[in-house]
Write an enzyme that holds these catalytic residues in place. Structure first.
Site, mmCIF file in Angstrom:
data_model
loop_
_atom_site.group_PDB
_atom_site.id
_atom_site.type_symbol
_atom_site.label_atom_id
_atom_site.label_comp_id
_atom_site.label_asym_id
_atom_site.label_seq_id
_atom_site.Cartn_x
_atom_site.Cartn_y
_atom_site.Cartn_z
ATOM 1 N N GLY A 38 -6.758 10.510 -1.179
ATOM 2 C CA GLY A 38 -5.497 10.725 -0.486
ATOM 3 C C GLY A 38 -5.579 10.578 1.019
ATOM 4 O O GLY A 38 -4.565 10.703 1.708
ATOM 5 N N HIS A 44 -7.156 2.186 -8.613
ATOM 6 C CA HIS A 44 -8.552 2.613 -8.489
ATOM 7 C C HIS A 44 -9.446 1.828 -9.449
ATOM 8 O O HIS A 44 -9.145 1.732 -10.641
ATOM 9 C CB HIS A 44 -8.673 4.106 -8.764
ATOM 10 C CG HIS A 44 -7.919 4.947 -7.781
ATOM 11 N ND1 HIS A 44 -6.655 5.438 -8.043
ATOM 12 C CD2 HIS A 44 -8.245 5.355 -6.536
ATOM 13 C CE1 HIS A 44 -6.234 6.127 -6.988
ATOM 14 N NE2 HIS A 44 -7.178 6.099 -6.067
ATOM 15 N N ASN A 54 -3.945 3.875 1.966
ATOM 16 C CA ASN A 54 -2.875 4.842 1.721
ATOM 17 C C ASN A 54 -1.760 4.720 2.753
ATOM 18 O O ASN A 54 -0.582 4.955 2.436
ATOM 19 C CB ASN A 54 -3.436 6.267 1.710
ATOM 20 C CG ASN A 54 -4.253 6.550 0.469
ATOM 21 O OD1 ASN A 54 -3.904 6.109 -0.628
ATOM 22 N ND2 ASN A 54 -5.351 7.255 0.617
ATOM 23 N N SER A 89 -9.999 7.530 -1.626
ATOM 24 C CA SER A 89 -10.379 7.730 -3.019
ATOM 25 C C SER A 89 -11.235 6.608 -3.584
ATOM 26 O O SER A 89 -11.996 6.828 -4.532
ATOM 27 C CB SER A 89 -9.124 7.897 -3.880
ATOM 28 O OG SER A 89 -8.247 6.789 -3.718
ATOM 29 N N ASP A 91 -3.743 3.401 -13.273
ATOM 30 C CA ASP A 91 -2.831 3.408 -12.131
ATOM 31 C C ASP A 91 -2.764 2.057 -11.427
ATOM 32 O O ASP A 91 -1.913 1.835 -10.571
ATOM 33 C CB ASP A 91 -3.205 4.500 -11.129
ATOM 34 C CG ASP A 91 -4.639 4.375 -10.597
ATOM 35 O OD1 ASP A 91 -5.239 3.287 -10.728
ATOM 36 O OD2 ASP A 91 -5.145 5.364 -10.041
#
Length: 237
Positions: free
Chosen positions: A94, A208, A122, A57, A205
């Site tokens: 993801g 990012h 991730n 991402s 979050d």
């Protein structure tokens, strides 16, 4: 000279959409794929050189406009430097290293000049086994060298918070340098240097980057990428 921000062909787009439910990334991918023009087949001229960004991402530009993501900003730097490269953003929100290992063959149906590998974050955030992450990244590197032996490979190093324990975080950080040394590829020591953990440079979050964060990420990437683009391509053994 023209730098084109593109994604993947229609067949690959369908495969990516089916394996990812992130609606924003799907929208960005579809829009980019629709507007990107296929380069004409080379005749007397050399084929255009391509820099492919293969990641998750962060590469895809989650939460920002496509032109604000760091691959597009690299395209702007190329334009300013007068370097004729096509930028391909193959980021997928993801994505894990296992997912990247499964789809890398799709994005390498055409040769690339530079392959920027940005995966593993991730895996680390989910606490996946580090030997698996290492094997998957190695398999991706091996695939690139089989499909595009002339390509320069750049590995983007990543770091994670010590949520999974300090030893896990330390070993996670080390595996990137070890893989880069083993494979003799260029390493971006930490993709998010100056951005990770800085609240104003990240979205809500905390993971990012914001547009301002992406500008710093692009600077980190360009510091490693620019010298490569000034060297003649070499064929990997």
């Amino acid at each position: 000279m023209r730098t084109v921000l593109s994604l993947l062909s229609g067949a690959l787009l369908c495969a990516l959409v089916s394996c990812n439910s992130d609606s924003q990334t799907t929208t960005q991918t579809t829009a980019a794929a629709t507007t990107a023009a296929q380069p004409p087949k080379a005749t007397s001229k050399a084929a255009p050189q391509t820099i492919l960004f293969f990641g998750n991402s962060i590469t895809a530009g989650y939460g920002v406009e496509p032109e604000e993501a760091f691959p597009a900003l690299i395209g702007q730097k190329l334009d300013s430097a007068g370097l004729a490269y096509t930028i391909v953003n193959a980021g997928l929100s993801g994505e894990t290293t296992a997912g990247g290992r499964n789809r890398v063959g799709w994005v390498l149906r055409q040769p690339v000049s530079v392959f920027v590998l940005e995966l593993g974050g991730n895996d680390g955030l989910r606490g996946l086994p580090l030997p698996d992450t290492r094997r998957n990244l190695q398999a991706i590197i091996d695939t690139v060298r089989r499909r595009s032996p002339q390509a320069q490979i750049v590995l983007a190093g990543m770091q994670i918070p010590p949520n999974m324990g300090p030893d896990y975080a330390t070993q996670f950080k080390k595996l990137y340098a070890e893989l880069a040394q083993k494979n003799q590829v260029k390493l971006i020591p930490f993709l998010l240097e100056g951005v990770g953990g800085v609240r104003k440079l990240n979205q809500r979050d905390g993971i990012h980057p914001t547009p301002a964060g992406h500008r710093l990420v692009a600077r980190n990437v360009w510091a490693v990428l620019q010298p490569i683009l000034q060297q003649p391509a070499t064929v990997a053994p």
